[in-house]
Design a protein around this motif. Structure first.
Motif, PDB file in Angstrom:
ATOM      1  N   PRO A 100       0.816  -1.215   0.000  1.00  0.00           N
ATOM      2  CA  PRO A 100       0.000   0.000   0.000  1.00  0.00           C
ATOM      3  C   PRO A 100       0.857   1.276   0.000  1.00  0.00           C
ATOM      4  N   VAL A 101       0.332   2.300  -0.632  1.00  0.00           N
ATOM      5  CA  VAL A 101       0.972   3.620  -0.698  1.00  0.00           C
ATOM      6  C   VAL A 101      -0.041   4.656  -0.242  1.00  0.00           C
ATOM      7  N   GLU A 102       0.398   5.544   0.639  1.00  0.00           N
ATOM      8  CA  GLU A 102      -0.480   6.596   1.140  1.00  0.00           C
ATOM      9  C   GLU A 102      -0.223   7.892   0.365  1.00  0.00           C
ATOM     10  N   VAL A 103      -1.300   8.483  -0.168  1.00  0.00           N
ATOM     11  CA  VAL A 103      -1.229   9.745  -0.907  1.00  0.00           C
ATOM     12  C   VAL A 103      -2.058  10.777  -0.149  1.00  0.00           C
ATOM     13  N   VAL A 104      -1.402  11.788   0.386  1.00  0.00           N
ATOM     14  CA  VAL A 104      -2.067  12.803   1.196  1.00  0.00           C
ATOM     15  C   VAL A 104      -2.054  14.132   0.446  1.00  0.00           C
ATOM     16  N   ARG A 105      -3.214  14.740   0.279  1.00  0.00           N
ATOM     17  CA  ARG A 105      -3.319  16.073  -0.321  1.00  0.00           C
ATOM     18  C   ARG A 105      -3.717  17.065   0.763  1.00  0.00           C
ATOM     19  N   ASP A 106      -3.012  18.197   0.828  1.00  0.00           N
ATOM     20  CA  ASP A 106      -3.383  19.205   1.819  1.00  0.00           C
ATOM     21  C   ASP A 106      -4.421  20.157   1.224  1.00  0.00           C
ATOM     22  N   ARG A 107      -4.734  21.207   1.946  1.00  0.00           N
ATOM     23  CA  ARG A 107      -5.816  22.100   1.527  1.00  0.00           C
ATOM     24  C   ARG A 107      -5.527  22.830   0.225  1.00  0.00           C
ATOM     25  N   TRP A 108      -4.251  22.879  -0.158  1.00  0.00           N
ATOM     26  CA  TRP A 108      -3.879  23.520  -1.421  1.00  0.00           C
ATOM     27  C   TRP A 108      -3.684  22.503  -2.542  1.00  0.00           C
ATOM     28  N   GLY A 109      -3.863  21.226  -2.253  1.00  0.00           N
ATOM     29  CA  GLY A 109      -3.654  20.197  -3.265  1.00  0.00           C
ATOM     30  C   GLY A 109      -2.214  19.735  -3.373  1.00  0.00           C
ATOM     31  N   VAL A 110      -1.333  20.215  -2.492  1.00  0.00           N
ATOM     32  CA  VAL A 110       0.049  19.731  -2.480  1.00  0.00           C
ATOM     33  C   VAL A 110       0.036  18.279  -2.020  1.00  0.00           C
ATOM     34  N   VAL A 111       0.792  17.424  -2.702  1.00  0.00           N
ATOM     35  CA  VAL A 111       0.709  15.975  -2.500  1.00  0.00           C
ATOM     36  C   VAL A 111       1.926  15.466  -1.741  1.00  0.00           C
ATOM     37  N   ARG A 112       1.660  14.604  -0.763  1.00  0.00           N
ATOM     38  CA  ARG A 112       2.705  13.915  -0.024  1.00  0.00           C
ATOM     39  C   ARG A 112       2.476  12.416  -0.160  1.00  0.00           C
ATOM     40  N   VAL A 113       3.488  11.718  -0.671  1.00  0.00           N
ATOM     41  CA  VAL A 113       3.364  10.295  -0.969  1.00  0.00           C
ATOM     42  C   VAL A 113       4.301   9.516  -0.062  1.00  0.00           C
ATOM     43  N   ARG A 114       3.796   8.471   0.572  1.00  0.00           N
ATOM     44  CA  ARG A 114       4.600   7.608   1.440  1.00  0.00           C
ATOM     45  C   ARG A 114       4.468   6.173   0.959  1.00  0.00           C
ATOM     46  N   ALA A 115       5.617   5.553   0.646  1.00  0.00           N
ATOM     47  CA  ALA A 115       5.617   4.192   0.092  1.00  0.00           C
ATOM     48  C   ALA A 115       6.661   3.353   0.806  1.00  0.00           C
ATOM     49  N   ALA A 116       6.539   2.032   0.665  1.00  0.00           N
ATOM     50  CA  ALA A 116       7.454   1.096   1.334  1.00  0.00           C
ATOM     51  C   ALA A 116       8.683   0.782   0.496  1.00  0.00           C
ATOM     52  N   SER A 117       8.712   1.229  -0.765  1.00  0.00           N
ATOM     53  CA  SER A 117       9.870   0.987  -1.624  1.00  0.00           C
ATOM     54  C   SER A 117       9.953   2.097  -2.663  1.00  0.00           C
ATOM     55  N   LEU A 118      11.146   2.261  -3.251  1.00  0.00           N
ATOM     56  CA  LEU A 118      11.311   3.279  -4.285  1.00  0.00           C
ATOM     57  C   LEU A 118      10.460   2.980  -5.506  1.00  0.00           C
ATOM     58  N   GLU A 119      10.377   1.696  -5.884  1.00  0.00           N
ATOM     59  CA  GLU A 119       9.573   1.355  -7.054  1.00  0.00           C
ATOM     60  C   GLU A 119       8.110   1.730  -6.838  1.00  0.00           C
ATOM     61  N   ASP A 120       7.577   1.422  -5.650  1.00  0.00           N
ATOM     62  CA  ASP A 120       6.189   1.796  -5.364  1.00  0.00           C
ATOM     63  C   ASP A 120       6.027   3.312  -5.299  1.00  0.00           C
ATOM     64  N   LEU A 121       7.057   4.006  -4.789  1.00  0.00           N
ATOM     65  CA  LEU A 121       6.999   5.460  -4.686  1.00  0.00           C
ATOM     66  C   LEU A 121       6.889   6.097  -6.072  1.00  0.00           C
ATOM     67  N   PHE A 122       7.752   5.676  -6.998  1.00  0.00           N
ATOM     68  CA  PHE A 122       7.715   6.263  -8.333  1.00  0.00           C
ATOM     69  C   PHE A 122       6.482   5.817  -9.109  1.00  0.00           C
ATOM     70  N   PHE A 123       6.004   4.601  -8.849  1.00  0.00           N
ATOM     71  CA  PHE A 123       4.730   4.150  -9.418  1.00  0.00           C
ATOM     72  C   PHE A 123       3.618   5.108  -8.983  1.00  0.00           C
ATOM     73  N   ALA A 124       3.560   5.395  -7.689  1.00  0.00           N
ATOM     74  CA  ALA A 124       2.512   6.278  -7.162  1.00  0.00           C
ATOM     75  C   ALA A 124       2.673   7.697  -7.691  1.00  0.00           C
ATOM     76  N   GLN A 125       3.931   8.155  -7.839  1.00  0.00           N
ATOM     77  CA  GLN A 125       4.134   9.495  -8.393  1.00  0.00           C
ATOM     78  C   GLN A 125       3.606   9.578  -9.821  1.00  0.00           C
ATOM     79  N   GLY A 126       3.878   8.548 -10.628  1.00  0.00           N
ATOM     80  CA  GLY A 126       3.340   8.528 -11.978  1.00  0.00           C
ATOM     81  C   GLY A 126       1.825   8.530 -11.994  1.00  0.00           C
ATOM     82  N   PHE A 127       1.221   7.750 -11.068  1.00  0.00           N
ATOM     83  CA  PHE A 127      -0.235   7.683 -10.985  1.00  0.00           C
ATOM     84  C   PHE A 127      -0.815   9.048 -10.611  1.00  0.00           C
ATOM     85  N   VAL A 128      -0.245   9.697  -9.605  1.00  0.00           N
ATOM     86  CA  VAL A 128      -0.765  10.994  -9.147  1.00  0.00           C
ATOM     87  C   VAL A 128      -0.567  12.067 -10.221  1.00  0.00           C
ATOM     88  N   HIS A 129       0.626  12.086 -10.838  1.00  0.00           N
ATOM     89  CA  HIS A 129       0.830  13.036 -11.936  1.00  0.00           C
ATOM     90  C   HIS A 129      -0.250  12.856 -13.005  1.00  0.00           C
TER      91      HIS A 129
END
Length: 775
Positions: free
Chosen positions: A54-83
């Motif tokens: 699982p990867v946690e994607v947190v958006r604040d009140r301005w839409g700034v995104v914070r992504v927390r992942a258990a591995s680099l591959e999952d992190l960049f996967f999630a970044q691509g998804f959010v982009h």
């Protein structure tokens, strides 16, 4: 009650459908629900095939995104998804630019651009680079691509642009990621244009000696980024004969400011690092703000949609910022063409390598383009609308088969000290950037990495040279030779696209440097106080005091006004403090007057505006042949020309009916495609802005329209005494969806000099989306 988003959407739909009665409300509602569904899901859970945890994607009140992942591959996967969630259309447009495939979706009007882009071969270079990636960077690219494709396969509705243009995006590939880095390099490496311009001016009969008057070399007494005392350089060394160096003015360079200040000069005792890259303004913004966290990787800052990682930002121990060096890494080679089939190289006739490019055009047409390739690269003059008589081929580092710029940024993101930072940048290619550095231990530094060509003696890179093999590059400079300094004696480093190296440096990066006005003003403000605060950093980024006006004020003192209104305005300008605020009427008149002054050599150089302050100042002080106006019996002086320029400026002001600079000087944010449709009223933005091309808070403008198309695309201030108190901002908003509340909500804040917290902890109002492994 209807929410603001729904109200805005209903107005859009009512306009689009031309509704006249309530009978069509059902149509409106159905369309509303369809478009509303294309807004990204920001809460809940989404199962995605390709994730390992699982990867946690947190958006604040301005839409700034914070992504927390258990591995680099999952992190960049999630970044691509959010982009893809937030900026899919922007990413699609960017890759089509790099591919030269705009005509497929935009029609015949895009054909000239596609021809140009296909001739250069950006996407071919990206494909070659992808095949040669190191394993680590390839894993990052592939994970990111998998995340983008996971969005495409998720069944989520596509952004409105796809519906309006009636097509669906193809799956993403590795070269789609790398090609945007090539396009950014192209945008920031424009020496080929300068070479071509010089070639054409010489062909007009303008002598090198005269061109040195039109554009003087960089001033010897102006600041350089690095100081001789920090580099232990000899104090007397000429770089090259001056007549070969400066032959014509550059276009507006993609500019930027950054600086880093040692703790010895700050109120906190730790460094401050500030950065504001000046790039084209657009809707949506070029940048997307994110924090990315995985084991061994915790970084926050500005990302480029379409590319993994953080480009500008900080981690827990270091911070960095970038501005454009403007290094000369492009050369044009004049070909001795032999019957159109080959060219003479090293005494032999070498056949052109011809590649076929098929350009599909919306509506079913297809055009076949034949591109000639040489030892140096493509014959780019074949793609120009007004090609010179002699064909020219391009040699450019960003068309090399191998490129590991992504590896450099992945290393910078993880670096924890100066040694790791500079070691990561050994992989850096182009465009060369002024990297400033600071860390929590109190160190500050500077380095200009990149692939700098080694040219033979006599080859300055300023004009095209024969492509006969005698002027070929002789390799690249080693990283050990790059300009750099750690903890300079002055206690700070300032970069504003001005000259990097002091006299005595063993080689030239380029001979085209930005005017030193911005650098001088930043230095003035840094030296004005013994101890600097975070508020001082903000004040410098927002400063719009015009040193250009300070230089031209003496011209006004000598002016003999031609009318009573000119006399009144001359006195008002002489009493002005030179702050080009958007509310200032004096800033408006000065900008109009200076614009008229830049018309001085119009007939000589064959272009209407020649924004070269030192040429104009010399003309006002010493005279110039262009000041005598044709068709008059009187022999006008340059002060006569300046007086007439003021009259013309005041005529233009009256025609504009403007009372302040910001009324006519506005930062514009056009949508790449919809700006050419009636929908621009919903997608495009513009805000009153101050400044000019030479102020720190830069405000360059198009002389004809006075509109500002380039500017601070991102601002960042990092406090190394308390990194979580750091700040960042970009204009427009986080979303690329023009119906989103985050489409343009940052624009008012950016305009007035506000910032968001650059912190790993969200400031409140979070929305949490959990991405989970799916089958």
């Amino acid at each position: 009650m209807l929410g603001s988003t729904m109200k805005r959407l209903l107005r859009v739909l009512a306009w689009l459908l031309g509704l006249a009665t309530l009978a069509a409300f059902g149509v409106v509602l159905a369309a509303y629900l369809t478009l509303r569904a294309s807004l990204p899901q920001v809460e809940g859970r989404i199962a995605l095939k390709g994730l390992s945890a699982p990867v946690e994607v947190v958006r604040d009140r301005w839409g700034v995104v914070r992504v927390r992942a258990a591995s680099l591959e999952d992190l960049f996967f999630a970044q691509g998804f959010v982009h893809a969630q937030e900026r899919l259309w922007q990413m699609e447009f960017q890759r089509r630019v790099g591919q030269g495939r705009l005509a497929e979706v935009l029609g015949e009007a895009a054909l000239p651009q596609d021809r140009f882009l296909r001739t250069w071969g950006f996407y071919r270079a990206a494909e070659s680079a992808y095949e040669r990636l190191y394993p680590e960077e390839k894993r990052a690219v592939d994970a990111y691509v998998a995340g983008v494709n996971a969005f495409l396969e998720s069944g989520a509705p596509l952004p409105p642009e796809f519906r309006l243009l009636s097509f669906r995006p193809e799956p993403w590939t590795g070269p789609d990621v790398l090609v945007w880095a090539k396009m950014m390099s192209f945008d920031l490496s424009m020496n080929w244009e300068e070479e071509l311009l010089r070639h054409r001016l010489l062909a007009r009969g303008v002598s090198p000696e005269r061109l040195l008057e039109l554009l003087p070399p960089y001033p010897e007494d102006a600041p350089t980024i690095l100081q001789a005392e920090d580099l232990n350089l000899p104090l007397s060394r000429e770089e090259a004969p001056a007549a070969l160096l400066r032959l014509a003015p550059p276009r507006f360079l993609e500019a930027s400011n950054n600086w880093v200040v040692s703790g010895s000069r700050t109120a906190t005792g730790k460094p401050f690092l500030a950065d504001d890259p000046h790039l084209g303004l657009q809707a949506p913004s070029l940048w997307f703000l994110m924090a990315l966290e995985a084991p061994g990787y915790r970084v926050i800052g500005a990302t480029l949609p379409g590319v993994p990682g953080i480009v500008i930002g900080r981690n827990e121990r270091i911070a960095w910022g970038v501005t454009n060096v403007g290094a000369d890494v492009q050369d044009l080679y004049l070909l001795e063409d032999v019957g159109g089939k080959g060219y003479r190289y090293k005494g032999q006739v070498v056949p052109y390598r011809v590649r076929e490019e098929r350009i599909r055009v919306k509506g079913g047409k297809e055009e076949v383009l034949w591109v000639r390739e040489t030892h140096y690269g493509p014959v780019i003059t074949d793609a120009l609308q007004d090609p010179p008589k002699t064909p020219m081929a391009l040699r450019w580092v960003s068309l090399d088969e191998e490129d590991h710029i992504l590896m450099a940024f992945l290393g910078v993101n993880r670096a924890r000290n100066w040694q790791e930072f500079t070691e990561a940048l050994r992989h850096y290619s182009a465009p060369s950037q002024n990297f400033v550095y600071a860390d929590v231990d109190g160190n500050i530094g500077y380095i200009a990495p990149g692939k700098f060509p080694i040219r033979r003696e006599g080859h300055t890179g300023m004009v095209p040279v024969p492509g006969n093999g005698e002027w070929d590059w002789q390799g690249y400079r080693k990283p050990e030779e790059w300009p750099k300094v750690l903890n300079p004696k002055e206690g700070f480093v300032v970069t504003a696209n001005h000259k990097v190296t002091p006299k005595g440096f063993p080689y030239a990066l380029t001979y085209d440097w930005a005017e030193p006005y911005r650098a001088e003003r930043i230095r003035e403000m840094l030296l004005a106080k013994e101890k600097l605060s975070l508020e001082d950093m903000k004040a410098i980024q927002m400063d719009q005091k015009s040193l250009l006006f300070r230089d031209f004020r003496p011209v006004l003192e000598l002016l003999n006004p031609l009318s009573e209104r000119s006399r009144t305005w001359r006195e008002r300008l002489l009493a002005w403090d030179g702050v080009a605020d958007r509310a200032s009427e004096e800033a408006l008149v000065f900008a109009l007057w200076y614009t008229e002054l830049t018309r001085l050599p119009e007939k000589e150089v064959g272009q209407p505006y020649w924004d070269e302050p030192r040429y104009l100042l010399r003309a006002m002080r010493e005279g110039d042949k262009n000041c005598d106006q044709p068709g008059t019996e009187y022999r006008e002086t340059c002060l006569d020309f300046a007086a007439l320029a003021l009259e013309r400026a005041l005529d233009r002001k009256e025609a504009l009916r403007a009372r302040s600079w910001g009324e006519v000087h506005q930062a514009t944010f056009p949508h790449a495609v919809l700006t050419h449709t009636p929908l621009k009223r919903f997608t495009d933005r513009r805000v009153p802005f101050g400044g000019d091309r030479y102020t720190v808070n830069v405000g360059p403008f198009v002389p004809e329209s006075l509109q500002m198309t380039h500017g601070p695309s991102y601002r960042q201030i990092v406090d190394l005494s308390d990194p979580e108190a750091s700040l960042f901002i970009h204009p427009m908003g986080q979303s690329g969806h023009f119906l989103s509340p985050h489409y343009a909500d940052l624009l008012p804040l950016w305009t007035r000099g506000g910032y968001l917290p650059m912190a790993f902890s969200a400031p409140g109002g979070e929305r949490v989306l959990l991405l989970e492994p799916g089958r």
